[in-house]
Design an enzyme around this catalytic site. Structure first.
Site, PDB file in Angstrom:
ATOM      1  N   HIS A 124       0.847  -1.199   0.000  1.00  0.00           N
ATOM      2  CA  HIS A 124       0.000   0.000   0.000  1.00  0.00           C
ATOM      3  C   HIS A 124       0.879   1.243   0.000  1.00  0.00           C
ATOM      4  O   HIS A 124       2.115   1.141  -0.082  1.00  0.00           O
ATOM      5  CB  HIS A 124      -1.017  -0.027   1.146  1.00  0.00           C
ATOM      6  CG  HIS A 124      -0.426  -0.041   2.528  1.00  0.00           C
ATOM      7  ND1 HIS A 124       0.284   1.003   3.033  1.00  0.00           N
ATOM      8  CD2 HIS A 124      -0.465  -0.983   3.512  1.00  0.00           C
ATOM      9  CE1 HIS A 124       0.665   0.721   4.276  1.00  0.00           C
ATOM     10  NE2 HIS A 124       0.231  -0.478   4.587  1.00  0.00           N
ATOM     11  N   HIS A 138       4.096   1.385   2.259  1.00  0.00           N
ATOM     12  CA  HIS A 138       5.275   0.667   1.739  1.00  0.00           C
ATOM     13  C   HIS A 138       5.867   1.426   0.552  1.00  0.00           C
ATOM     14  O   HIS A 138       7.081   1.516   0.403  1.00  0.00           O
ATOM     15  CB  HIS A 138       4.886  -0.730   1.244  1.00  0.00           C
ATOM     16  CG  HIS A 138       4.159  -1.553   2.265  1.00  0.00           C
ATOM     17  ND1 HIS A 138       2.856  -1.954   2.105  1.00  0.00           N
ATOM     18  CD2 HIS A 138       4.545  -2.026   3.473  1.00  0.00           C
ATOM     19  CE1 HIS A 138       2.476  -2.652   3.152  1.00  0.00           C
ATOM     20  NE2 HIS A 138       3.481  -2.706   4.014  1.00  0.00           N
ATOM     21  N   CYS A 161       2.064  -9.942  20.813  1.00  0.00           N
ATOM     22  CA  CYS A 161       1.200  -9.361  19.776  1.00  0.00           C
ATOM     23  C   CYS A 161       1.564  -9.992  18.436  1.00  0.00           C
ATOM     24  O   CYS A 161       2.697  -9.850  17.965  1.00  0.00           O
ATOM     25  CB  CYS A 161       1.377  -7.839  19.697  1.00  0.00           C
ATOM     26  SG  CYS A 161       0.522  -7.139  18.256  1.00  0.00           S
ATOM     27  N   CYS A 172       2.613  -7.448  15.704  1.00  0.00           N
ATOM     28  CA  CYS A 172       4.007  -6.965  15.787  1.00  0.00           C
ATOM     29  C   CYS A 172       4.996  -8.118  15.702  1.00  0.00           C
ATOM     30  O   CYS A 172       6.190  -7.907  15.557  1.00  0.00           O
ATOM     31  CB  CYS A 172       4.267  -6.252  17.106  1.00  0.00           C
ATOM     32  SG  CYS A 172       3.328  -4.761  17.343  1.00  0.00           S
ATOM     33  N   CYS A 229      -2.302  -3.451  22.157  1.00  0.00           N
ATOM     34  CA  CYS A 229      -1.169  -2.997  21.349  1.00  0.00           C
ATOM     35  C   CYS A 229      -1.574  -1.684  20.681  1.00  0.00           C
ATOM     36  O   CYS A 229      -2.604  -1.633  20.006  1.00  0.00           O
ATOM     37  CB  CYS A 229      -0.843  -4.040  20.287  1.00  0.00           C
ATOM     38  SG  CYS A 229       0.188  -3.347  18.972  1.00  0.00           S
ATOM     39  N   HIS A 267      -1.829  -2.135  16.717  1.00  0.00           N
ATOM     40  CA  HIS A 267      -2.812  -3.027  16.088  1.00  0.00           C
ATOM     41  C   HIS A 267      -4.165  -3.008  16.782  1.00  0.00           C
ATOM     42  O   HIS A 267      -5.117  -3.631  16.297  1.00  0.00           O
ATOM     43  CB  HIS A 267      -2.244  -4.450  16.019  1.00  0.00           C
ATOM     44  CG  HIS A 267      -1.032  -4.517  15.147  1.00  0.00           C
ATOM     45  ND1 HIS A 267       0.254  -4.391  15.640  1.00  0.00           N
ATOM     46  CD2 HIS A 267      -0.917  -4.613  13.800  1.00  0.00           C
ATOM     47  CE1 HIS A 267       1.102  -4.440  14.629  1.00  0.00           C
ATOM     48  NE2 HIS A 267       0.425  -4.572  13.500  1.00  0.00           N
ATOM     49  N   LYS A 297      -3.619   5.636  11.124  1.00  0.00           N
ATOM     50  CA  LYS A 297      -2.522   5.083  10.332  1.00  0.00           C
ATOM     51  C   LYS A 297      -3.062   4.181   9.228  1.00  0.00           C
ATOM     52  O   LYS A 297      -3.924   3.343   9.478  1.00  0.00           O
ATOM     53  CB  LYS A 297      -1.608   4.256  11.246  1.00  0.00           C
ATOM     54  CG  LYS A 297      -0.421   3.670  10.506  1.00  0.00           C
ATOM     55  CD  LYS A 297       0.323   2.629  11.335  1.00  0.00           C
ATOM     56  CE  LYS A 297       1.397   1.956  10.496  1.00  0.00           C
ATOM     57  NZ  LYS A 297       1.918   0.734  11.073  1.00  0.00           N
ATOM     58  N   LYS A 341      -2.735  -2.377   6.767  1.00  0.00           N
ATOM     59  CA  LYS A 341      -3.487  -3.510   6.205  1.00  0.00           C
ATOM     60  C   LYS A 341      -4.406  -4.097   7.261  1.00  0.00           C
ATOM     61  O   LYS A 341      -5.489  -4.582   6.939  1.00  0.00           O
ATOM     62  CB  LYS A 341      -2.526  -4.564   5.658  1.00  0.00           C
ATOM     63  CG  LYS A 341      -1.508  -5.061   6.654  1.00  0.00           C
ATOM     64  CD  LYS A 341      -0.285  -5.629   5.981  1.00  0.00           C
ATOM     65  CE  LYS A 341       0.886  -5.628   6.957  1.00  0.00           C
ATOM     66  NZ  LYS A 341       2.161  -5.721   6.297  1.00  0.00           N
TER      67      LYS A 341
HETATM   68  O1  ME8 Z   1       7.386  -4.381   9.828  1.00  0.00           O
HETATM   69  N1  ME8 Z   1       2.927   4.993   6.750  1.00  0.00           N
HETATM   70  O2  ME8 Z   1       6.945  -5.199   7.716  1.00  0.00           O
HETATM   71  P1  ME8 Z   1       5.643  -4.368   7.333  1.00  0.00           P
HETATM   72  C1  ME8 Z   1       4.218   4.972   6.406  1.00  0.00           C
HETATM   73  N2  ME8 Z   1       8.622  -7.141   8.082  1.00  0.00           N
HETATM   74  N3  ME8 Z   1       4.922   3.833   6.207  1.00  0.00           N
HETATM   75  C2  ME8 Z   1       4.283   2.667   6.358  1.00  0.00           C
HETATM   76  C3  ME8 Z   1       2.918   2.618   6.733  1.00  0.00           C
HETATM   77  C4  ME8 Z   1       2.231   3.858   6.918  1.00  0.00           C
HETATM   78  N4  ME8 Z   1       0.944   3.936   7.213  1.00  0.00           N
HETATM   79  N5  ME8 Z   1       2.562   1.331   6.797  1.00  0.00           N
HETATM   80  C5  ME8 Z   1       3.666   0.593   6.483  1.00  0.00           C
HETATM   81  C6  ME8 Z   1       7.615  -5.143   8.905  1.00  0.00           C
HETATM   82  N6  ME8 Z   1       4.700   1.389   6.203  1.00  0.00           N
HETATM   83  C7  ME8 Z   1       8.779  -6.071   8.967  1.00  0.00           C
HETATM   84  C8  ME8 Z   1      10.050  -5.307   8.695  1.00  0.00           C
HETATM   85  S1  ME8 Z   1      12.688  -5.169   8.370  1.00  0.00           S
HETATM   86  C9  ME8 Z   1      13.997  -6.063   8.810  1.00  0.00           C
HETATM   87  C10 ME8 Z   1      11.310  -6.114   8.799  1.00  0.00           C
HETATM   88  C11 ME8 Z   1       6.054   0.977   5.779  1.00  0.00           C
HETATM   89  O3  ME8 Z   1       5.142  -5.002   6.085  1.00  0.00           O
HETATM   90  C12 ME8 Z   1       7.117   1.527   6.692  1.00  0.00           C
HETATM   91  O4  ME8 Z   1       8.345   1.457   6.044  1.00  0.00           O
HETATM   92  O5  ME8 Z   1       4.727  -4.231   8.467  1.00  0.00           O
HETATM   93  C13 ME8 Z   1       7.091   0.535   7.828  1.00  0.00           C
HETATM   94  O6  ME8 Z   1       8.231   0.615   8.653  1.00  0.00           O
HETATM   95  C14 ME8 Z   1       7.009  -0.756   7.045  1.00  0.00           C
HETATM   96  O7  ME8 Z   1       6.150  -0.436   5.921  1.00  0.00           O
HETATM   97  C15 ME8 Z   1       6.445  -1.914   7.826  1.00  0.00           C
HETATM   98  O8  ME8 Z   1       6.230  -2.957   6.904  1.00  0.00           O
END
Ligand code: ME8
Length: 647
Positions: free
Chosen positions: A17, A20, A125, A128, A142, A145, A294, A297
């Site tokens: 989304h 990301h 959680c 997380c 949390c 979430h 925020k 997903k």
């Molecule tokens: O946490 N606003 O993966 P994830 C801005 N797999 N950025 C956002 C966002 C939002 N509303 N939502 C997601 C994980 N992001 C782990 C990471 S790394 C070794 C492991 C972006 O799929 C942002 O970069 O939940 C956030 O830190 C990341 O997606 C979390 O992605």
């Protein structure tokens, strides 16, 4: 210089989304900026594919975890080219070499005595994928979430994170750039002011099998965070790979604040235990919100990047996200906000500057960049360009993308003003002023060249088009080398412009006819009757005059109306955008009036002229001379905000 920039590897429990997309656009833009500065760059992104969440998501779809991760990881991989994001490496935690590296590191840390076996109960959680401390819970939930964590007691392996707490504090204090912006550094230091608990780094296979088996106990798989963070090393073929030394010594990670703790605490303590130097920088940004919440997903309020690209274009999306969010703070997404940026910043400011300047070059110098003559009259534009380049370099390097773009837009606005002040169309009419005309046109072409160079990391596709239009060869250092060409006056006269399509087709902000409120309609009717009798008396009342709504409007674009010699279709800002058809084509060339502020009647009933609906009327003086009449557009004596009422 060398740059290694990474994004988080995204969980494949849902599709990409805007959140990301933003992080990945940031990393792509930064890597392009570094290349513009001459660096050798490695940019890595990828997907995080182990853990409870993935198993749950696969089960929901009724497929095996492997089938599921292959599909969603593919969606992430396929999204990036749509956004003109070009990573050098796309890593998956299910890749064989990653699995082996994680196992090697686990064994090394275990052999060192930094991993031990113990029993633990805590609040887990699933969102997380980690145990939360009591302090982190808000109303027992949390905060990210909004779910109540599960109380879990089990025997597990633990990493001695506490052993490295003081070293980490010392490092953060000695290196203010280690975690930026400063608010996140402070947050981490505040967290570290309490004793650090050790980190549970395993999950029993009785509960989860979708993970990397611990090399020293096959009844357990690796906790997903201990596995995932190591991707930043696997991507450099650690241990032993050639890429490791040059790139690891300059590693920079980009993340959002949701995963600050794993990146600013788990990861550095793991690296310290491995005996490696710490990464250089952690750049932390805020959230994209929708209506204060925020985008996520799990909440389901997501905006899909592919849809935004389809609707607004890739460069508009890249520009919008970088300009709208102050790196570090939260930002709000709305379609109104992106339309406003597209129409105002891109179509009006940049698009018009480009089309007006190139149209004048075509008209007055046959599309060839002319020879300038140095002149004191141009110092404002030149000096501003030089200071914008300096600000741009500093702010881009600092991840202050919105400030870099603000600076670039100052140059755009100055160049637009430069056209209005220098009136190239008037210079062109005076054969004694050809030298000045050429200088003005050169300066405009040079401004466009600099804009193409500076905007390249943010809007690569548009800049490619701009460069072609300016007659530059693909890859010309003039638009790809900030070090040698990031200065005023590098454009060589003689370049031949080429025709390109409009840079930013405007988004048709739904034609808003001024709704006439019932109340005023009634008054209108009443007034109509009075009007008749009053006009017979030879004048109108002040009340009647007030019914005519006069406003100052800025001409945003102008083009001939099809099959008409007399009419121009104007788009004006007053302050909302509207179309006005004006009978001035005999007296004004379209490119000469863009940017002018004129007076309009704003509340006329819309009428269709040669098939184009006109929502108002432009006022002009009718000048009679030598038996002929011509129209001269009305104006205000100083620049005022578009839409100002005429009292
Ligand atoms: O946490 N606003 O993966 P994830 C801005 N797999 N950025 C956002 C966002 C939002 N509303 N939502 C997601 C994980 N992001 C782990 C990471 S790394 C070794 C492991 C972006 O799929 C942002 O970069 O939940 C956030 O830190 C990341 O997606 C979390 O992605």
């Amino acid at each position: 210089m060398t740059t290694y920039i990474t994004t988080p590897i995204y969980y494949v429990n849902a599709q990409p989304h805007l959140g990301h997309a933003y992080t990945t656009i940031v990393a792509d833009t930064y890597s392009r900026f570094r290349r513009l500065c001459g660096d050798t760059v490695r940019f890595q992104t990828g997907t995080d594919e182990h853990g409870d969440k993935i198993v749950e998501a696969a089960a929901k779809e009724g497929v095996s975890p492997k089938e599921y991760v292959d599909r969603i990881s593919g969606l992430f991989r396929d999204t990036w080219p749509l956004l003109d994001i070009v990573p050098d490496n796309f890593i998956r935690t299910t890749d064989r070499n990653h699995v082996l590296t994680v196992q090697k590191i686990l064994q090394q840390v275990y052999d060192k005595g930094d991993i031990y076996f113990d029993e633990y109960s805590g609040q887990y959680c699933t969102g997380c994928e980690r145990f939360l401390t009591e302090k982190e819970l808000v109303d027992g939930k949390c905060p990210d979430h909004l779910t109540i964590p599960d109380e879990i007691t089990e025997q597990n392996y633990f990493f001695r994170m506490s052993r490295y707490q003081q070293d980490l504090i010392d490092h953060i204090k000695a290196n203010p750039e280690f975690i930026t912006p400063e608010r996140y550094r402070n947050e981490v230091l505040s967290f570290l002011s309490e004793p650090l608990e050790d980190l549970c780094i395993s999950r029993p296979t009785s509960r989860l099998t979708w993970g990397i088996p611990l090399p020293f106990d096959d009844n357990f798989v690796t906790y997903v965070w201990f596995d995932a963070l190591i991707n930043y090393l696997t991507g450099l073929d650690y241990p032993g790979g050639e890429k490791f030394d040059p790139y690891w010594s300059v590693a920079e990670h980009v993340i959002a604040k949701d995963i600050l703790k794993p990146h600013a605490i788990y990861w550095p303590t793991m690296i310290l235990s491995m005996g490696l130097p710490l990464y250089q920088k952690l750049h932390v940004h805020g959230y994209w919100n929708v209506d204060e919440t925020k985008m996520s997903k799990s909440i389901g309020n997501v905006v899909r990047p592919a849809e935004l690209v389809e609707e607004y274009g890739v460069d508009c999306l890249r520009y919008f996200t970088l300009r709208e969010m102050s790196f570090g703070l939260d930002a709000s997404f709305s379609s109104e906000a992106i339309v406003a940026r597209k129409n105002s910043d891109l179509a009006n400011d940049l698009g018009n500057l480009y089309s007006r300047s190139t149209a004048m070059l075509v008209k007055y110098t046959d599309g060839v960049v002319p020879e300038p003559v140095s002149s004191e009259d141009d110092t404002v534009l030149r000096d501003l360009a030089v200071s914008v380049i300096a600000t741009y370099k500093e702010t881009m390097a600092d991840f202050q993308f919105h400030r870099a773009l603000q600076a670039v837009w100052e140059l755009i606005s100055q160049a637009n003003k430069y056209i209005v002040t220098n009136e190239p169309w008037a210079l062109a009419k005076d054969s004694g002023r050809t030298e000045r005309l050429h200088t003005v046109l050169y300066n405009l072409a040079e401004s466009l060249r600099l804009l193409t160079l500076l905007l390249q990391p943010v809007m690569p596709g548009t800049c490619k088009k701009m460069a072609v239009g300016l007659g530059l060869e693909e890859g010309s250092p003039l638009v790809t080398d900030l070090t040698s060409c990031g200065a005023w006056g590098k454009l060589v006269p003689g370049a031949e412009l080429r025709k390109i399509d409009s840079l930013f087709p405007r988004v048709d902000a739904k034609k808003k006819k001024q709704p006439v409120k019932e109340e005023s309609q009634k008054t209108n009717n009443k007034k109509k009757k009075q009007n008749h009798s009053l006009s017979e008396e030879g004048g109108i009342t002040f009340d009647q005059f007030q019914q005519v709504e006069l406003r100052v409007a800025e001409i945003v674009s102008a083009e001939p109306v099809n099959k008409s010699d007399r009419l121009l279709k104007l788009i004006v800002k007053a302050p909302e955008e509207r179309v006005i058809v004006a009978g001035i084509a005999e007296y004004y060339a379209p490119e000469d009036i863009v940017g002018l502020q004129v007076l309009i009647v704003a509340n006329l009933k819309p009428v269709k002229l040669m098939g184009v609906e006109s929502q108002g009327m432009v006022l002009a003086a009718k000048v009679e001379e030598d038996g002929k009449s011509r129209l001269v557009l009305s104006a205000v004596s100083a620049s005022v905000p578009a839409g100002s009422k005429v009292a």
